[in-house]
Write a protein that holds these residues in place. Structure first.
Motif, PDB file in Angstrom:
ATOM      1  N   MET A 132       0.847  -1.201   0.000  1.00  0.00           N
ATOM      2  CA  MET A 132       0.000   0.000   0.000  1.00  0.00           C
ATOM      3  C   MET A 132       0.878   1.245   0.000  1.00  0.00           C
ATOM      4  SD  MET A 132      -2.929   1.190   2.732  1.00  0.00           S
ATOM      5  CE  MET A 132      -3.976  -0.193   2.281  1.00  0.00           C
ATOM      6  N   LEU A 133       0.494   2.209  -0.789  1.00  0.00           N
ATOM      7  CA  LEU A 133       1.242   3.447  -0.846  1.00  0.00           C
ATOM      8  C   LEU A 133       1.052   4.255   0.428  1.00  0.00           C
ATOM      9  CD1 LEU A 133       0.485   4.600  -4.508  1.00  0.00           C
ATOM     10  CD2 LEU A 133       2.595   3.549  -3.647  1.00  0.00           C
ATOM     11  N   MET A 134       2.110   4.956   0.820  1.00  0.00           N
ATOM     12  CA  MET A 134       2.021   5.799   2.004  1.00  0.00           C
ATOM     13  C   MET A 134       1.192   7.034   1.689  1.00  0.00           C
ATOM     14  SD  MET A 134       5.092   7.330   4.369  1.00  0.00           S
ATOM     15  CE  MET A 134       5.527   5.668   4.861  1.00  0.00           C
ATOM     16  N   PRO A 135       0.295   7.447   2.603  1.00  0.00           N
ATOM     17  CA  PRO A 135      -0.478   8.678   2.365  1.00  0.00           C
ATOM     18  C   PRO A 135       0.446   9.861   2.108  1.00  0.00           C
ATOM     19  CG  PRO A 135      -1.341   7.464   4.249  1.00  0.00           C
ATOM     20  CD  PRO A 135      -0.064   6.784   3.851  1.00  0.00           C
ATOM     21  N   ASP A 136      -0.027  10.803   1.305  1.00  0.00           N
ATOM     22  CA  ASP A 136       0.809  11.930   0.905  1.00  0.00           C
ATOM     23  C   ASP A 136       1.365  12.694   2.102  1.00  0.00           C
ATOM     24  OD1 ASP A 136       0.393  11.298  -1.713  1.00  0.00           O
ATOM     25  OD2 ASP A 136      -1.155  12.800  -2.060  1.00  0.00           O
ATOM     26  N   PHE A 137       0.569  12.845   3.175  1.00  0.00           N
ATOM     27  CA  PHE A 137       1.023  13.656   4.294  1.00  0.00           C
ATOM     28  C   PHE A 137       2.130  12.976   5.105  1.00  0.00           C
ATOM     29  CE2 PHE A 137      -2.150  11.015   6.302  1.00  0.00           C
ATOM     30  CZ  PHE A 137      -1.704  10.826   7.598  1.00  0.00           C
ATOM     31  N   LEU A 138       2.441  11.711   4.803  1.00  0.00           N
ATOM     32  CA  LEU A 138       3.530  11.006   5.478  1.00  0.00           C
ATOM     33  C   LEU A 138       4.755  10.819   4.584  1.00  0.00           C
ATOM     34  CD1 LEU A 138       1.551   8.224   7.399  1.00  0.00           C
ATOM     35  CD2 LEU A 138       2.486  10.349   8.326  1.00  0.00           C
ATOM     36  N   GLU A 139       4.681  11.306   3.360  1.00  0.00           N
ATOM     37  CA  GLU A 139       5.816  11.126   2.456  1.00  0.00           C
ATOM     38  C   GLU A 139       7.064  11.831   2.969  1.00  0.00           C
ATOM     39  OE1 GLU A 139       6.550   9.395  -0.179  1.00  0.00           O
ATOM     40  OE2 GLU A 139       4.596   8.408  -0.293  1.00  0.00           O
ATOM     41  N   ARG A 140       6.898  13.021   3.514  1.00  0.00           N
ATOM     42  CA  ARG A 140       8.014  13.774   4.085  1.00  0.00           C
ATOM     43  C   ARG A 140       7.724  14.069   5.552  1.00  0.00           C
ATOM     44  NH1 ARG A 140      11.504  15.815   0.303  1.00  0.00           N
ATOM     45  NH2 ARG A 140      10.801  15.756  -1.865  1.00  0.00           N
ATOM     46  N   ARG A 141       8.782  14.295   6.319  1.00  0.00           N
ATOM     47  CA  ARG A 141       8.625  14.630   7.725  1.00  0.00           C
ATOM     48  C   ARG A 141       7.804  15.910   7.880  1.00  0.00           C
ATOM     49  NH1 ARG A 141      12.788  16.205  11.010  1.00  0.00           N
ATOM     50  NH2 ARG A 141      11.481  15.521  12.755  1.00  0.00           N
ATOM     51  N   SER A 142       6.827  15.874   8.751  1.00  0.00           N
ATOM     52  CA  SER A 142       6.066  17.084   9.050  1.00  0.00           C
ATOM     53  C   SER A 142       6.945  18.082   9.801  1.00  0.00           C
ATOM     54  CB  SER A 142       4.841  16.739   9.904  1.00  0.00           C
ATOM     55  OG  SER A 142       4.179  17.919  10.310  1.00  0.00           O
ATOM     56  N   GLU A 143       6.772  19.356   9.507  1.00  0.00           N
ATOM     57  CA  GLU A 143       7.499  20.412  10.211  1.00  0.00           C
ATOM     58  C   GLU A 143       6.583  21.144  11.201  1.00  0.00           C
ATOM     59  OE1 GLU A 143      10.789  21.352   9.886  1.00  0.00           O
ATOM     60  OE2 GLU A 143      11.179  19.683   8.529  1.00  0.00           O
ATOM     61  N   ARG A 144       5.371  20.638  11.397  1.00  0.00           N
ATOM     62  CA  ARG A 144       4.447  21.266  12.346  1.00  0.00           C
ATOM     63  C   ARG A 144       4.961  21.092  13.767  1.00  0.00           C
ATOM     64  NH1 ARG A 144      -0.874  18.294  11.659  1.00  0.00           N
ATOM     65  NH2 ARG A 144      -1.470  19.654  13.407  1.00  0.00           N
ATOM     66  N   ALA A 145       4.701  22.078  14.589  1.00  0.00           N
ATOM     67  CA  ALA A 145       5.133  22.021  15.988  1.00  0.00           C
ATOM     68  C   ALA A 145       4.140  21.235  16.814  1.00  0.00           C
ATOM     69  CB  ALA A 145       5.284  23.424  16.554  1.00  0.00           C
ATOM     70  N   PRO A 148      -0.469  11.421  17.048  1.00  0.00           N
ATOM     71  CA  PRO A 148      -0.340  11.154  15.608  1.00  0.00           C
ATOM     72  C   PRO A 148       0.692  12.053  14.930  1.00  0.00           C
ATOM     73  CG  PRO A 148      -2.641  11.300  16.254  1.00  0.00           C
ATOM     74  CD  PRO A 148      -1.847  11.771  17.423  1.00  0.00           C
ATOM     75  N   LEU A 149       0.791  13.312  15.374  1.00  0.00           N
ATOM     76  CA  LEU A 149       1.763  14.217  14.758  1.00  0.00           C
ATOM     77  C   LEU A 149       3.184  13.726  14.971  1.00  0.00           C
ATOM     78  CD1 LEU A 149       2.499  16.803  13.269  1.00  0.00           C
ATOM     79  CD2 LEU A 149       2.265  18.045  15.442  1.00  0.00           C
ATOM     80  N   SER A 150       3.469  13.119  16.129  1.00  0.00           N
ATOM     81  CA  SER A 150       4.812  12.614  16.376  1.00  0.00           C
ATOM     82  C   SER A 150       5.196  11.542  15.363  1.00  0.00           C
ATOM     83  CB  SER A 150       4.930  12.071  17.799  1.00  0.00           C
ATOM     84  OG  SER A 150       4.126  10.915  17.976  1.00  0.00           O
ATOM     85  N   VAL A 151       4.218  10.763  14.905  1.00  0.00           N
ATOM     86  CA  VAL A 151       4.502   9.774  13.857  1.00  0.00           C
ATOM     87  C   VAL A 151       4.789  10.483  12.532  1.00  0.00           C
ATOM     88  CG1 VAL A 151       3.659   7.763  12.605  1.00  0.00           C
ATOM     89  CG2 VAL A 151       3.056   8.071  15.013  1.00  0.00           C
ATOM     90  N   ALA A 152       4.009  11.505  12.221  1.00  0.00           N
ATOM     91  CA  ALA A 152       4.229  12.267  10.989  1.00  0.00           C
ATOM     92  C   ALA A 152       5.569  12.998  11.000  1.00  0.00           C
ATOM     93  CB  ALA A 152       3.092  13.260  10.780  1.00  0.00           C
ATOM     94  N   LYS A 153       6.105  13.273  12.181  1.00  0.00           N
ATOM     95  CA  LYS A 153       7.405  13.918  12.307  1.00  0.00           C
ATOM     96  C   LYS A 153       8.535  12.895  12.444  1.00  0.00           C
ATOM     97  CE  LYS A 153       7.630  17.535  15.096  1.00  0.00           C
ATOM     98  NZ  LYS A 153       7.907  18.701  14.225  1.00  0.00           N
ATOM     99  N   GLY A 154       8.185  11.611  12.379  1.00  0.00           N
ATOM    100  CA  GLY A 154       9.158  10.541  12.542  1.00  0.00           C
ATOM    101  C   GLY A 154      10.053  10.355  11.323  1.00  0.00           C
ATOM    102  N   PHE A 155      10.676   9.194  11.234  1.00  0.00           N
ATOM    103  CA  PHE A 155      11.749   8.983  10.270  1.00  0.00           C
ATOM    104  C   PHE A 155      11.530   7.719   9.448  1.00  0.00           C
ATOM    105  CE2 PHE A 155      13.332  11.316  13.891  1.00  0.00           C
ATOM    106  CZ  PHE A 155      14.069  12.335  13.324  1.00  0.00           C
ATOM    107  N   ARG A 156      12.161   7.730   8.285  1.00  0.00           N
ATOM    108  CA  ARG A 156      12.283   6.545   7.451  1.00  0.00           C
ATOM    109  C   ARG A 156      13.762   6.315   7.186  1.00  0.00           C
ATOM    110  NH1 ARG A 156       8.333   7.610   2.487  1.00  0.00           N
ATOM    111  NH2 ARG A 156       8.691   5.404   2.093  1.00  0.00           N
ATOM    112  N   ALA A 157      14.096   5.185   6.586  1.00  0.00           N
ATOM    113  CA  ALA A 157      15.505   4.820   6.404  1.00  0.00           C
ATOM    114  C   ALA A 157      16.277   5.900   5.648  1.00  0.00           C
ATOM    115  CB  ALA A 157      15.606   3.479   5.672  1.00  0.00           C
ATOM    116  N   ASP A 158      15.664   6.489   4.630  1.00  0.00           N
ATOM    117  CA  ASP A 158      16.341   7.536   3.866  1.00  0.00           C
ATOM    118  C   ASP A 158      16.642   8.758   4.724  1.00  0.00           C
ATOM    119  OD1 ASP A 158      16.325   5.989   1.602  1.00  0.00           O
ATOM    120  OD2 ASP A 158      14.632   7.012   0.654  1.00  0.00           O
ATOM    121  N   ASP A 159      15.767   9.070   5.664  1.00  0.00           N
ATOM    122  CA  ASP A 159      16.003  10.208   6.551  1.00  0.00           C
ATOM    123  C   ASP A 159      17.241   9.977   7.408  1.00  0.00           C
ATOM    124  OD1 ASP A 159      13.590  11.673   5.836  1.00  0.00           O
ATOM    125  OD2 ASP A 159      12.490  10.155   6.960  1.00  0.00           O
TER     126      ASP A 159
END
Length: 246
Positions: A1-14, A196-207
């Motif tokens: 399954m493709l990752m939702p667009d809002f999780l493709e890159r790390r969120s910069e929201r506080a 949930p925001l902490s997950v969106a601010k998390g990391f993937r292997a490329d990061d």
């Protein structure tokens, strides 16, 4: 399954927890509820995995010190103390956080534990070589991408043997699980927003690969995916010294 667009890159929201103008009893409650989530998602396991690795690399010394930055109430360190007790290791732990609410909650949580002390400070105020290992559990994701190299450098500076980073794998399954768990276990505004925001601010292997390339000195990294969507990253100063001598 493709990752939702809002999780493709790390969120910069506080996150709400990063707002030092807020806090109070609502934040203290959030720290207590966060302990429930940490138990549910086995948050301590990757930190212990990394600390054990550096302890073994050091020759299994009888005494070992930990400095946990961005510690919150420091609950993951209960697991480290139990592990040390089982092996007869004399362990002392310093918990560092920049909010008074977190420090108060940590002092209350560890009020009967003489091996734990609590210090209110910012990562960048810490001195050099303050402990054998500096740990950060769900801490690094609070920084913007441009700030990450300086944060890692600050952790390395404060350590004698190395750094253990335990943070979240940015994945839709992890996001969904945290979103649901937060709403089942808490009605606290911090938990509902920041979980949930902490997950969106998390990391993937490329990061992690990108961050390693951006960090000074080219220190060797060990990076492993751990169960329940976590990464354990271990940066060893001993490995660097060995390479420098060769």
């Amino acid at each position: 399954m493709l990752m939702p667009d809002f999780l493709e890159r790390r969120s910069e929201r506080a996150e709400l927890m990063d707002d030092l103008s807020a806090g109070g009893e609502e934040l203290r409650e959030a720290l207590r509820h966060l302990r429930r989530l940490n138990r549910l998602f086995a948050a301590a396991a990757p930190t212990l995995h990394g600390v054990r690795r550096l302890w073994e690399e050091a020759g299994r010394p009888p005494a070992f010190s930990i400095l946990d930055v961005g510690a919150g109430s420091g609950d993951v360190n209960r697991r480290l103390l139990a592990w040390a007790d089982a092996r007869g290791i004399r362990m002392d732990i310093t918990l560092v956080d920049w909010t008074e609410e977190a420090c108060e909650e940590a002092r209350r949580y560890f009020r009967s534990e003489e091996r734990v002390r609590v210090v209110r400070a910012d990562l960048f105020q810490l001195g050099e070589a303050m402990a054998d290992v500096v740990t950060g559990t769900q801490f690094l994701h609070h920084f913007h991408c441009a700030e990450l190299p300086a944060a890692v450098a600050g952790m390395l500076r404060a350590s004698r043997r190395g750094v253990v980073i335990n943070d979240i794998h940015r994945h839709w399954l992890a996001w969904t699980a945290v979103w649901l768990a937060a709403r089942v276990l808490s009605r606290n505004r911090y938990i509902l927003h920041d979980g949930p925001l902490s997950v969106a601010k998390g990391f993937r292997a490329d990061d992690w690969r990108r961050l390693q390339a951006e960090c000074p000195s080219g220190r060797p990294w060990y990076c492993a995916w751990r169960p329940l969507f976590r990464y354990a990253v271990v940066i060893s100063k001993e490995s660097l010294r060995t390479e420098d001598r060769s």
